[in-house]
Structures are given as structure tokens and as C-alpha cells.
Design an enzyme around this catalytic site. Sequence first.
Site, PDB file in Angstrom:
ATOM      1  N   VAL A  52       1.243  -4.813  -8.231  1.00  0.00           N
ATOM      2  CA  VAL A  52       0.663  -3.598  -8.813  1.00  0.00           C
ATOM      3  C   VAL A  52       1.670  -2.741  -9.568  1.00  0.00           C
ATOM      4  O   VAL A  52       1.291  -1.754 -10.183  1.00  0.00           O
ATOM      5  CB  VAL A  52      -0.027  -2.726  -7.732  1.00  0.00           C
ATOM      6  CG1 VAL A  52      -1.265  -3.425  -7.198  1.00  0.00           C
ATOM      7  CG2 VAL A  52       0.942  -2.363  -6.616  1.00  0.00           C
ATOM      8  N   TYR A  53       2.944  -3.080  -9.541  1.00  0.00           N
ATOM      9  CA  TYR A  53       3.916  -2.303 -10.302  1.00  0.00           C
ATOM     10  C   TYR A  53       3.631  -2.484 -11.791  1.00  0.00           C
ATOM     11  O   TYR A  53       3.664  -3.605 -12.322  1.00  0.00           O
ATOM     12  CB  TYR A  53       5.341  -2.746  -9.996  1.00  0.00           C
ATOM     13  CG  TYR A  53       5.833  -2.439  -8.600  1.00  0.00           C
ATOM     14  CD1 TYR A  53       5.083  -1.660  -7.707  1.00  0.00           C
ATOM     15  CD2 TYR A  53       7.060  -2.914  -8.155  1.00  0.00           C
ATOM     16  CE1 TYR A  53       5.547  -1.387  -6.431  1.00  0.00           C
ATOM     17  CE2 TYR A  53       7.529  -2.636  -6.880  1.00  0.00           C
ATOM     18  CZ  TYR A  53       6.763  -1.878  -6.016  1.00  0.00           C
ATOM     19  OH  TYR A  53       7.220  -1.606  -4.743  1.00  0.00           O
ATOM     20  N   ALA A  54       3.320  -1.361 -12.458  1.00  0.00           N
ATOM     21  CA  ALA A  54       2.953  -1.385 -13.881  1.00  0.00           C
ATOM     22  C   ALA A  54       1.791  -2.350 -14.121  1.00  0.00           C
ATOM     23  O   ALA A  54       1.718  -3.007 -15.158  1.00  0.00           O
ATOM     24  CB  ALA A  54       4.138  -1.747 -14.755  1.00  0.00           C
TER      25      ALA A  54
END
Length: 327
Positions: A52-54
Site C-alpha cells: 500500500v505504500y504509494a
Amino acid sequence: MELRHLGRTGLRVSRIGLGTLMWGRDTGEGDAAAQLKTFWEAGGTLIDTADVYADGGAEYLLGRLLGDLVPRRDMVVATKAGSVPDPDRRFDGSRGHLLAALDASLERLGTDHVDLWQVHAFDPVTPLEETLQALDIAVSSGRARYAGVSNFCGWQLAKAATWQLAGPGGRTRLASTQMEYSLLQRGIEREVLPAVLDLGLGLLPSSPLGRGVLTGKYRDGAPPGSRGALDYMVPFVAPYLDEPASRIVDAVTTAADGLAVTPLEVALAWVRDRPGVTAPVVGARTAEQLAEALSVEALTLPDEICRALDDVSAPVHRYPDHDWSTL
């Protein structure tokens, strides 16, 4: 850089990890490449990301750099799954979601396996044994070499680790847990850290610099370009800008002045050498900031400074942590 075993496993990782929370959003490819090269040249091996990072951008960016910039075999790639990017910040620990997320992560990373795959957070709806079965499948299929969890409270962590140890052969032993831990956030010492030590897990502290506050850069307000100056990151930093935190930052700064090092180095060395810790995961905006963090390799805090920092940052633990046998 010194290597440490991740819990009671054969996996060895650098005692400082590189975090990629900002990659693909505030950290572009050029800065990310410079960070990764600096990290690798310093002997760093553990690089941590999440699906889910970026919105997957961090994994995609890391995948573009692995192999071309640094040898894939030299890096211990850790990622996470289970956090669903919607306004309610919900978590999905179902077997179907986790395994589909892992396959998507592998595609973005451009690799056939990750070295450490972590459940991003506890899902109170999905049966825990179903979540853990996804870890077993990931490891037995070769898509992950080791498995861990993240953001599990004490009883959740103990239940998960014990479940994996208590069953018949074929279950994957939990290698690690990733939790926020710093001089400004010592809450895990109440129940999570004792479970880590008892069960032989490796602890990967996130936000070891108190979300950047322990560097001292927020003493006179949020400097331009810092996380605290970004609108969407203000709620992330603001909880650590109160008066108790200020006293701890002052103590770290005083210790740094006495040792002729930076507050960053003092704060990072403190958490790196706490019992149970394998590797703090450090996120940086630039390669220069990362290089400063990596310079902590040469620093070991004197015992008297550790005791002073322990005292000024000590969390208040009462019942049932104290001995009540005299009551």
C-alpha cells in the site's frame, strides 16, 4: 554493517533497515536510487516496503532498481500485505486477499520471491488461523522465504506465534514482528516486547526516530520539506510535538552534544541496541539523510547515557505490571 539473525531463524539482516514509505510519492526514482546505492555500499541488506505504500508505487520503484542498481542476491526484501487503502483504513487478513496481494507484490517487485512477507495488521473479522495459513502457503510455495507480522498487540502476537509452533509439521514459524518503537513511543514494552523475547521473534522497530521528531528538527516548528510540513503528514507527526516529547528531545540533544554526535545518532543507537531488537527500519528523504543515519554503526551509547534516556522517557506502567503480591 553488522548482521543479526532475525529471531530464531537462519536469516541474517543488517542491523539497520531501509524503509520505503515515501518512495513513489514524495521520493522519486533519482532520490530512491541514491538511497539504495548508499545503503548497499554501507553494507545494508534489509529493505522494507508494503503493497500500500504509494498504492504499490514503492514496490514498483524498488523493483525497477533491484538488479540494475544493486544485486538482488545482496538484498533482503521485506514487504507487507493486508492493509486496504480505503477511507476507513480497514484490514483484510483473508487467505484469498493476502495471497492475491503477494502475487501482485511479486509482479511489481519483478522477483519470484520475497525474503520476508509480513501481515500488515491484525484483522479482527477473519479467523487468525486462516490468516496464518496464507503465510504457510506463501512459504511452502516458495513465494516467501520467511514470514512475520506487523502491528499485532501482545495477545495477538503471542496467539499467532504459539499457533504456528503448536501445530503439526508444515506450519511456518513466525520470524519477526514490526512495531513502532522509539524513545517517544515505548508502549510495546508493556506486552509486545516480552512476547518477542519469550517467543524468540525478531523485532523490527518502525519510526525509530519518533517520526522524525527525535532529530530535533521540529524544536522551532516544521522546517520546509520535512514530513511535518506536508499537509497529509501533519497528523502523523503532531502527536509527538507535545511537552513530554519536548523534554525527551532536549535530553537526546544534551546527550548528543556531550558525545559530539547528532541527536539522530543518539536516538537510533538507543533503539538499535534495546533487548529483542533486530533492526530499526529508517526512512529518509534523501541519500544524505540516510548516510547520517547509517553513521550510527560506529556508535555505542555509554551505559550512563542509556540509563538517563531510559529514565526521562520511561512509560508509566501500573497494574498489572508492578508486583502486587504485598497487597
